[in-house]
Design an enzyme around this catalytic site. Structure first.
Site, PDB file in Angstrom:
ATOM      1  N   LYS A 152     -70.718 -21.719  10.377  1.00  0.00           N
ATOM      2  CA  LYS A 152     -69.382 -22.197  10.033  1.00  0.00           C
ATOM      3  C   LYS A 152     -69.602 -23.649  10.188  1.00  0.00           C
ATOM      4  O   LYS A 152     -69.609 -24.503  10.982  1.00  0.00           O
ATOM      5  CB  LYS A 152     -68.226 -21.695  11.198  1.00  0.00           C
ATOM      6  CG  LYS A 152     -66.971 -22.087  10.392  1.00  0.00           C
ATOM      7  CD  LYS A 152     -66.003 -22.270  11.464  1.00  0.00           C
ATOM      8  CE  LYS A 152     -65.668 -23.671  11.871  1.00  0.00           C
ATOM      9  NZ  LYS A 152     -65.011 -24.340  10.942  1.00  0.00           N
ATOM     10  N   GLY A 205     -69.630 -29.620  19.247  1.00  0.00           N
ATOM     11  CA  GLY A 205     -68.493 -30.246  18.975  1.00  0.00           C
ATOM     12  C   GLY A 205     -67.985 -30.640  20.289  1.00  0.00           C
ATOM     13  O   GLY A 205     -68.256 -31.291  20.984  1.00  0.00           O
ATOM     14  N   SER A 206     -66.491 -30.653  20.333  1.00  0.00           N
ATOM     15  CA  SER A 206     -66.036 -31.080  21.551  1.00  0.00           C
ATOM     16  C   SER A 206     -66.073 -30.325  22.839  1.00  0.00           C
ATOM     17  O   SER A 206     -66.299 -28.900  22.763  1.00  0.00           O
ATOM     18  CB  SER A 206     -64.185 -31.118  21.354  1.00  0.00           C
ATOM     19  OG  SER A 206     -63.657 -29.902  20.912  1.00  0.00           O
ATOM     20  N   THR A 207     -66.148 -31.035  23.867  1.00  0.00           N
ATOM     21  CA  THR A 207     -66.142 -30.269  25.237  1.00  0.00           C
ATOM     22  C   THR A 207     -65.195 -29.201  25.491  1.00  0.00           C
ATOM     23  O   THR A 207     -65.289 -28.138  25.984  1.00  0.00           O
ATOM     24  CB  THR A 207     -66.104 -31.292  26.532  1.00  0.00           C
ATOM     25  OG1 THR A 207     -67.167 -32.081  26.124  1.00  0.00           O
ATOM     26  CG2 THR A 207     -66.110 -30.519  27.810  1.00  0.00           C
ATOM     27  N   VAL A 209     -63.306 -27.372  23.065  1.00  0.00           N
ATOM     28  CA  VAL A 209     -63.832 -26.232  21.930  1.00  0.00           C
ATOM     29  C   VAL A 209     -64.846 -25.615  22.749  1.00  0.00           C
ATOM     30  O   VAL A 209     -65.048 -24.075  23.013  1.00  0.00           O
ATOM     31  CB  VAL A 209     -63.739 -26.251  20.796  1.00  0.00           C
ATOM     32  CG1 VAL A 209     -64.225 -25.102  20.001  1.00  0.00           C
ATOM     33  CG2 VAL A 209     -62.423 -26.918  20.204  1.00  0.00           C
ATOM     34  N   GLY A 210     -65.943 -26.278  23.314  1.00  0.00           N
ATOM     35  CA  GLY A 210     -67.228 -25.740  23.891  1.00  0.00           C
ATOM     36  C   GLY A 210     -66.929 -24.760  24.906  1.00  0.00           C
ATOM     37  O   GLY A 210     -67.581 -23.793  25.292  1.00  0.00           O
ATOM     38  N   GLU A 227     -73.702 -28.013  22.421  1.00  0.00           N
ATOM     39  CA  GLU A 227     -73.932 -29.561  22.262  1.00  0.00           C
ATOM     40  C   GLU A 227     -72.557 -30.406  22.329  1.00  0.00           C
ATOM     41  O   GLU A 227     -71.858 -29.926  21.414  1.00  0.00           O
ATOM     42  CB  GLU A 227     -74.998 -29.838  21.115  1.00  0.00           C
ATOM     43  CG  GLU A 227     -76.206 -29.406  21.131  1.00  0.00           C
ATOM     44  CD  GLU A 227     -77.271 -29.857  22.039  1.00  0.00           C
ATOM     45  OE1 GLU A 227     -76.885 -30.862  22.886  1.00  0.00           O
ATOM     46  OE2 GLU A 227     -78.250 -29.569  22.108  1.00  0.00           O
ATOM     47  N   CYS A 261     -72.372 -38.304  18.906  1.00  0.00           N
ATOM     48  CA  CYS A 261     -72.373 -37.829  20.115  1.00  0.00           C
ATOM     49  C   CYS A 261     -73.158 -38.769  21.004  1.00  0.00           C
ATOM     50  O   CYS A 261     -72.983 -38.848  22.284  1.00  0.00           O
ATOM     51  CB  CYS A 261     -72.586 -36.543  20.500  1.00  0.00           C
ATOM     52  SG  CYS A 261     -74.043 -36.108  19.353  1.00  0.00           S
ATOM     53  N   GLU A 354     -64.349 -40.074  25.663  1.00  0.00           N
ATOM     54  CA  GLU A 354     -65.159 -40.313  24.224  1.00  0.00           C
ATOM     55  C   GLU A 354     -64.228 -40.815  23.392  1.00  0.00           C
ATOM     56  O   GLU A 354     -63.245 -39.996  22.934  1.00  0.00           O
ATOM     57  CB  GLU A 354     -65.835 -38.983  24.002  1.00  0.00           C
ATOM     58  CG  GLU A 354     -66.725 -39.253  22.812  1.00  0.00           C
ATOM     59  CD  GLU A 354     -67.553 -37.838  22.334  1.00  0.00           C
ATOM     60  OE1 GLU A 354     -66.807 -36.867  22.264  1.00  0.00           O
ATOM     61  OE2 GLU A 354     -68.655 -37.980  22.232  1.00  0.00           O
TER      62      GLU A 354
HETATM   63  P1  NAP Z   1     -64.293 -29.465  17.443  1.00  0.00           P
HETATM   64  O1  NAP Z   1     -62.906 -29.593  17.328  1.00  0.00           O
HETATM   65  O2  NAP Z   1     -64.750 -28.963  18.908  1.00  0.00           O
HETATM   66  O3  NAP Z   1     -64.910 -28.519  16.393  1.00  0.00           O
HETATM   67  C1  NAP Z   1     -66.395 -28.518  16.289  1.00  0.00           C
HETATM   68  C2  NAP Z   1     -66.129 -27.035  15.281  1.00  0.00           C
HETATM   69  O4  NAP Z   1     -65.769 -25.998  16.071  1.00  0.00           O
HETATM   70  C3  NAP Z   1     -65.784 -27.149  14.065  1.00  0.00           C
HETATM   71  O5  NAP Z   1     -66.599 -26.485  13.138  1.00  0.00           O
HETATM   72  C4  NAP Z   1     -64.454 -26.645  14.319  1.00  0.00           C
HETATM   73  O6  NAP Z   1     -63.607 -26.008  13.204  1.00  0.00           O
HETATM   74  C5  NAP Z   1     -64.846 -25.534  15.291  1.00  0.00           C
HETATM   75  N1  NAP Z   1     -63.570 -25.008  15.985  1.00  0.00           N
HETATM   76  C6  NAP Z   1     -62.509 -25.593  16.233  1.00  0.00           C
HETATM   77  N2  NAP Z   1     -61.880 -24.834  17.145  1.00  0.00           N
HETATM   78  C7  NAP Z   1     -62.394 -23.476  17.284  1.00  0.00           C
HETATM   79  C8  NAP Z   1     -62.234 -22.350  18.150  1.00  0.00           C
HETATM   80  N3  NAP Z   1     -60.999 -22.144  18.755  1.00  0.00           N
HETATM   81  N4  NAP Z   1     -63.066 -21.340  18.051  1.00  0.00           N
HETATM   82  C9  NAP Z   1     -64.188 -21.546  17.345  1.00  0.00           C
HETATM   83  N5  NAP Z   1     -64.468 -22.597  16.550  1.00  0.00           N
HETATM   84  C10 NAP Z   1     -63.689 -23.873  16.595  1.00  0.00           C
HETATM   85  O7  NAP Z   1     -64.906 -31.064  17.350  1.00  0.00           O
HETATM   86  P2  NAP Z   1     -64.939 -31.767  16.015  1.00  0.00           P
HETATM   87  O8  NAP Z   1     -63.612 -32.630  16.261  1.00  0.00           O
HETATM   88  O9  NAP Z   1     -65.516 -31.159  14.931  1.00  0.00           O
HETATM   89  O10 NAP Z   1     -65.855 -33.021  16.382  1.00  0.00           O
HETATM   90  C11 NAP Z   1     -65.772 -34.093  17.280  1.00  0.00           C
HETATM   91  C12 NAP Z   1     -66.405 -33.753  18.689  1.00  0.00           C
HETATM   92  O11 NAP Z   1     -67.563 -33.033  18.592  1.00  0.00           O
HETATM   93  C13 NAP Z   1     -66.656 -35.151  19.470  1.00  0.00           C
HETATM   94  O12 NAP Z   1     -66.122 -34.763  20.933  1.00  0.00           O
HETATM   95  C14 NAP Z   1     -68.074 -34.912  19.601  1.00  0.00           C
HETATM   96  O13 NAP Z   1     -68.744 -35.906  20.670  1.00  0.00           O
HETATM   97  C15 NAP Z   1     -68.759 -33.725  19.516  1.00  0.00           C
HETATM   98  N6  NAP Z   1     -69.987 -33.762  19.140  1.00  0.00           N
HETATM   99  C16 NAP Z   1     -71.129 -33.426  19.712  1.00  0.00           C
HETATM  100  C17 NAP Z   1     -72.128 -33.468  19.248  1.00  0.00           C
HETATM  101  C18 NAP Z   1     -73.488 -33.190  20.264  1.00  0.00           C
HETATM  102  O14 NAP Z   1     -74.694 -32.952  19.702  1.00  0.00           O
HETATM  103  N7  NAP Z   1     -73.536 -33.159  21.532  1.00  0.00           N
HETATM  104  C19 NAP Z   1     -72.502 -33.510  18.042  1.00  0.00           C
HETATM  105  C20 NAP Z   1     -71.601 -33.744  17.211  1.00  0.00           C
HETATM  106  C21 NAP Z   1     -70.106 -33.767  17.622  1.00  0.00           C
HETATM  107  P3  NAP Z   1     -62.899 -26.924  12.484  1.00  0.00           P
HETATM  108  O15 NAP Z   1     -63.560 -27.901  11.519  1.00  0.00           O
HETATM  109  O16 NAP Z   1     -61.937 -26.218  11.397  1.00  0.00           O
HETATM  110  O17 NAP Z   1     -61.875 -27.726  13.516  1.00  0.00           O
END
Ligand code: NAP
Ligand code: MG
Length: 450
Positions: A152, A205-207, A209-210, A227, A261, A354
């Site tokens: 996804k 993604g975000s902590t 949602v993680g 991650e 990140c 962050e």
């Molecule tokens: P996010 O909101 O956590 O989304 C990441 C992914 O999860 C997206 O595909 C999102 O879909 C999906 N998602 C959202 N809610 C969900 C749920 N309840 N159940 C399952 N999947 C769900 O993060 P983001 O806003 O895309 O990205 C920014 C964040 O990601 C930052 O905090 C950043 O640090 C972190 N990040 C970390 C790394 C790493 O390698 N450590 C790399 C990149 C980003 P949608 O697109 O529809 O929201």
């Protein structure tokens, strides 16, 4: 249908259907059906198919890079690297099927051997900041180990993932082995995370949602790789090559407009060289070329969305300690200038949270112990840099900082053949490198009586 925007122009460039929960179920069912045959493909044949997949990406790398420039606002130089990274990750793990060996362990009365068995259907959920690389870090080792994959992409950036899904089929991967399901996190992502036929979750993604993903995995006791975010420290000691440290610091945090990140979003500077370092940093920041991401001279593009720009700007209210900042193009696009906040105290919100945008906090420190204490005073622990000409200090500090990826006199974090991942709230498990395959297999022990 979801409108897909070009963040540099705010124009609609495509429309993508938002998949439903039923679409997601169908993709998972197809992946489940495809699993036994994919698991049983001879190792050399599976390797060859993955190499073909890598070559298909290579043959279309310019198309993929241009797509990412328009969909994510990445600079063309970065986007080319990203397409190349997805290709390289596939090539690297294409070497795995014939090398996925077990052990023979001495026992009495027979022979004992171990096998590395694939898990089944792997769900890979990725964010918008590095769509191609991050997806490949999940799907390449998963496929190599004999799993099938449902991917996804982020709702904002599905275009390269959809194209890569087509290239997989063109390369000869059987139907159902690798399926891309674009759509909302709350619909498609949540369905994958909670589905009883998904045997492993990989999430970036975000902590916040993680944590939900980990909870969904816990409910079914399936493995999960996470991650998550970061607030990495770039530690500059008085004995560093200050010119180089200052010249490179902007690129350690403002690359991808700070939506990384691994961004070194805290610069810790030894107090005795604080003024000199800031004096060197100012022209380096002014020199960051922010502009049309399609222009090869651009070093930084726009942020991904209006919402992201709003969230970044909220960290720099009226009266914030802005020491200096770069410039941005006029007109449409979600631009935000490279911004240096200094001095910032370690307890400040801008030093703890962050920001995920081009904003960096500069924090003075007294000595080595103080630098380590400030660096570790964070919920996160993903990456970091250490600038010193003293090799002993470099190693002491590298061992002391609680973080998964450190670089000395450099800001590099990612090589596909070395492990990548975070301590503390930055994640769970490691991607890339020689060990990542283990996260996509179960160890099976078999004893044969003689
Ligand atoms: P996010 O909101 O956590 O989304 C990441 C992914 O999860 C997206 O595909 C999102 O879909 C999906 N998602 C959202 N809610 C969900 C749920 N309840 N159940 C399952 N999947 C769900 O993060 P983001 O806003 O895309 O990205 C920014 C964040 O990601 C930052 O905090 C950043 O640090 C972190 N990040 C970390 C790394 C790493 O390698 N450590 C790399 C990149 C980003 P949608 O697109 O529809 O929201
Ligand atoms: Mg989100």
């Amino acid at each position: 249908m979801t409108d897909i925007l070009d963040p540099a122009t705010e124009r609609v460039i495509a429309q993508v259907p938002g998949s439903t929960g039923e679409d997601t179920d169908r993709a998972i069912a197809a992946a489940r059906r495809a699993f036994p045959a994919w698991r049983d493909v001879a190792p050399g044949d599976r390797a060859r198919l993955l190499r073909r997949f890598a070559e298909a990406i290579d043959a279309h790398s310019e198309e993929l890079a241009q797509l990412e420039v328009r969909n994510a606002g990445h600079t063309i130089a970065n986007a080319r690297w990203e397409a190349g990274n997805a290709r390289d990750v596939l090539h690297y793990y294409a070497g795995a099927p014939e090398r996925l060996t077990g052990r023979q362990i001495p026992v009495a009365g027979g022979i004992d051997v171990t096998f590395r068995e694939p898990l089944g259907v792997v769900g890979v959920i990725v964010p918008w900041n590095f769509p191609m690389p991050i997806a490949s870090w999940g799907f390449a080792p998963a496929l190599a180990a004999g799993n099938t994959v449902v991917l996804k992409p982020a709702e904002l950036t599905p275009l390269t993932a959809i194209r890569i899904g087509e290239l997989a089929l063109d390369a000869g991967l059987p139907e159902g082995v690798f399926t891309v399901v674009p759509g909302k996190g709350s619909v498609v992502g949540a369905r994958i995370a909670g589905h009883r036929d998904v045997a492993k979750l990989v999430f970036t993604g975000s902590t916040e949602v993680g944590r939900q993903i980990a909870a969904a995995a816990a409910a079914r006791l399936i493995p999960v790789t996470l991650e998550l975010g970061g607030k990495s420290a770039n530690i500059v000691f008085a004995d560093a090559d200050l010119e180089r440290a200052a010249a490179t610091a902007p690129y350690g945090v403002f690359d991808n407009a700070g939506q990384d990140c691994c961004a070194r979003s805290r610069i810790l500077v030894q107090r005795s060289v604080y003024d000199r370092f800031l004096g060197l940093l100012e022209p380096a920041v002014a020199g960051v070329v922010v502009g049309d991401p399609a222009d090869p001279k651009s070093e930084m593009g726009p942020l991904i969305s209006a919402a992201q720009r709003e969230s970044v700007a909220a960290y720099v209210p009226e009266g914030a300690p802005v020491a200096f900042r770069g410039s941005v193009p006029a007109g449409p696009g979600f631009w935000y200038p490279p911004t240096v906040l200094a001095p910032v105290s370690p307890g400040d919100r801008t030093a703890r949270e962050e920001i995920f945008g081009p904003v960096v906090a500069v924090i003075p420190f007294e000595d080595e112990a103080d630098a380590i204490a400030i660096a570790n005073d964070s919920d996160y622990g993903l990456s970091g840099s250490i600038w010193t000409e003293n090799v002993g200090r470099a190693l002491r500090v590298a061992r002391a900082v609680e973080s998964g990826n450190l670089s000395v006199n450099s800001h590099s974090s990612v090589r596909y053949w070395t492990p990548f991942g975070g301590y503390k709230q930055s994640g769970l498990g490691r991607e890339l490198g020689p060990d990542a395959l283990e996260a996509f297999t179960e160890v099976k022990n078999v004893f044969i009586a003689t």
